[in-house]
Design a protein around this motif. Sequence first.
Motif, PDB file in Angstrom:
ATOM      1  N   ALA A   1       0.839  -1.206   0.000  1.00 20.61           N
ATOM      2  CA  ALA A   1       0.000   0.000   0.000  1.00 20.61           C
ATOM      3  C   ALA A   1       0.872   1.253   0.000  1.00 20.61           C
ATOM      4  O   ALA A   1       0.540   2.236  -0.661  1.00 20.61           O
ATOM      5  CB  ALA A   1      -0.933  -0.003   1.194  1.00 20.61           C
ATOM      6  N   GLY A   2       1.963   1.221   0.730  1.00 19.01           N
ATOM      7  CA  GLY A   2       2.885   2.355   0.735  1.00 19.01           C
ATOM      8  C   GLY A   2       3.532   2.562  -0.619  1.00 19.01           C
ATOM      9  O   GLY A   2       3.714   3.698  -1.067  1.00 19.01           O
ATOM     10  N   SER A   3       3.852   1.472  -1.285  1.00 18.12           N
ATOM     11  CA  SER A   3       4.443   1.562  -2.620  1.00 18.12           C
ATOM     12  C   SER A   3       3.448   2.141  -3.618  1.00 18.12           C
ATOM     13  O   SER A   3       3.797   2.985  -4.441  1.00 18.12           O
ATOM     14  CB  SER A   3       4.889   0.181  -3.102  1.00 18.12           C
ATOM     15  OG  SER A   3       5.839  -0.353  -2.228  1.00 18.12           O
ATOM     16  N   ILE A   4       2.210   1.691  -3.540  1.00 14.94           N
ATOM     17  CA  ILE A   4       1.180   2.214  -4.437  1.00 14.94           C
ATOM     18  C   ILE A   4       0.938   3.697  -4.172  1.00 14.94           C
ATOM     19  O   ILE A   4       0.817   4.495  -5.105  1.00 14.94           O
ATOM     20  CB  ILE A   4      -0.117   1.398  -4.293  1.00 14.94           C
ATOM     21  CG1 ILE A   4       0.098  -0.002  -4.860  1.00 14.94           C
ATOM     22  CG2 ILE A   4      -1.287   2.087  -4.975  1.00 14.94           C
ATOM     23  CD1 ILE A   4      -1.030  -0.964  -4.583  1.00 14.94           C
ATOM     24  N   ALA A   5       0.898   4.076  -2.899  1.00 14.68           N
ATOM     25  CA  ALA A   5       0.689   5.486  -2.555  1.00 14.68           C
ATOM     26  C   ALA A   5       1.840   6.346  -3.076  1.00 14.68           C
ATOM     27  O   ALA A   5       1.611   7.443  -3.597  1.00 14.68           O
ATOM     28  CB  ALA A   5       0.549   5.645  -1.045  1.00 14.68           C
ATOM     29  N   ALA A   6       3.065   5.853  -2.966  1.00 14.57           N
ATOM     30  CA  ALA A   6       4.215   6.610  -3.465  1.00 14.57           C
ATOM     31  C   ALA A   6       4.167   6.743  -4.989  1.00 14.57           C
ATOM     32  O   ALA A   6       4.491   7.805  -5.540  1.00 14.57           O
ATOM     33  CB  ALA A   6       5.509   5.930  -3.036  1.00 14.57           C
ATOM     34  N   LEU A   7       3.747   5.697  -5.680  1.00 15.32           N
ATOM     35  CA  LEU A   7       3.617   5.766  -7.129  1.00 15.32           C
ATOM     36  C   LEU A   7       2.512   6.735  -7.550  1.00 15.32           C
ATOM     37  O   LEU A   7       2.656   7.456  -8.542  1.00 15.32           O
ATOM     38  CB  LEU A   7       3.340   4.382  -7.703  1.00 15.32           C
ATOM     39  CG  LEU A   7       4.519   3.418  -7.706  1.00 15.32           C
ATOM     40  CD1 LEU A   7       4.074   2.027  -8.145  1.00 15.32           C
ATOM     41  CD2 LEU A   7       5.629   3.933  -8.607  1.00 15.32           C
ATOM     42  N   LEU A   8       1.424   6.765  -6.794  1.00 15.69           N
ATOM     43  CA  LEU A   8       0.350   7.716  -7.086  1.00 15.69           C
ATOM     44  C   LEU A   8       0.832   9.152  -6.905  1.00 15.69           C
ATOM     45  O   LEU A   8       0.514  10.030  -7.714  1.00 15.69           O
ATOM     46  CB  LEU A   8      -0.859   7.447  -6.191  1.00 15.69           C
ATOM     47  CG  LEU A   8      -1.651   6.174  -6.486  1.00 15.69           C
ATOM     48  CD1 LEU A   8      -2.722   5.972  -5.426  1.00 15.69           C
ATOM     49  CD2 LEU A   8      -2.256   6.221  -7.863  1.00 15.69           C
ATOM     50  N   LEU A   9       1.600   9.396  -5.848  1.00 15.81           N
ATOM     51  CA  LEU A   9       2.144  10.734  -5.623  1.00 15.81           C
ATOM     52  C   LEU A   9       3.102  11.138  -6.749  1.00 15.81           C
ATOM     53  O   LEU A   9       3.071  12.278  -7.224  1.00 15.81           O
ATOM     54  CB  LEU A   9       2.856  10.802  -4.275  1.00 15.81           C
ATOM     55  CG  LEU A   9       1.970  10.746  -3.035  1.00 15.81           C
ATOM     56  CD1 LEU A   9       2.828  10.621  -1.779  1.00 15.81           C
ATOM     57  CD2 LEU A   9       1.098  11.968  -2.949  1.00 15.81           C
ATOM     58  N   ALA A  10       3.932  10.200  -7.182  1.00 14.35           N
ATOM     59  CA  ALA A  10       4.880  10.494  -8.256  1.00 14.35           C
ATOM     60  C   ALA A  10       4.155  10.761  -9.572  1.00 14.35           C
ATOM     61  O   ALA A  10       4.481  11.714 -10.297  1.00 14.35           O
ATOM     62  CB  ALA A  10       5.858   9.337  -8.412  1.00 14.35           C
ATOM     63  N   ALA A  11       3.164   9.936  -9.891  1.00  9.44           N
ATOM     64  CA  ALA A  11       2.419  10.126 -11.141  1.00  9.44           C
ATOM     65  C   ALA A  11       1.654  11.444 -11.130  1.00  9.44           C
ATOM     66  O   ALA A  11       1.614  12.159 -12.140  1.00  9.44           O
ATOM     67  CB  ALA A  11       1.470   8.960 -11.360  1.00  9.44           C
ATOM     68  N   GLY A  12       1.056  11.775 -10.001  1.00  6.53           N
ATOM     69  CA  GLY A  12       0.342  13.047  -9.894  1.00  6.53           C
ATOM     70  C   GLY A  12       1.264  14.236 -10.052  1.00  6.53           C
ATOM     71  O   GLY A  12       0.925  15.221 -10.709  1.00  6.53           O
TER      72      GLY A  12
END
Length: 60
Positions: free
Chosen positions: A36-47
């Motif tokens: 979940a932390g990895s997905i959240a970090a990827l979402l922040l990077a993509a945004g």
Amino acid sequence: MPNNSTKIVAGAVLLLIGSALILGAGLRQVPLPAIAGSIAALLLAAGSVLLGTSEGGQPV
């Protein structure tokens, strides 16, 4: 290629979801699973990328 307003809205939504995952787990003092932390970090990077490239010119 999406237009500028589409990139801004999509980037803001991704940043909001990623932030909510990380901050929500932190405020509840619940350990965030690694996936979940990895997905959240990827979402922040993509945004961030979408918001950074929404304007014309060369992104920094």
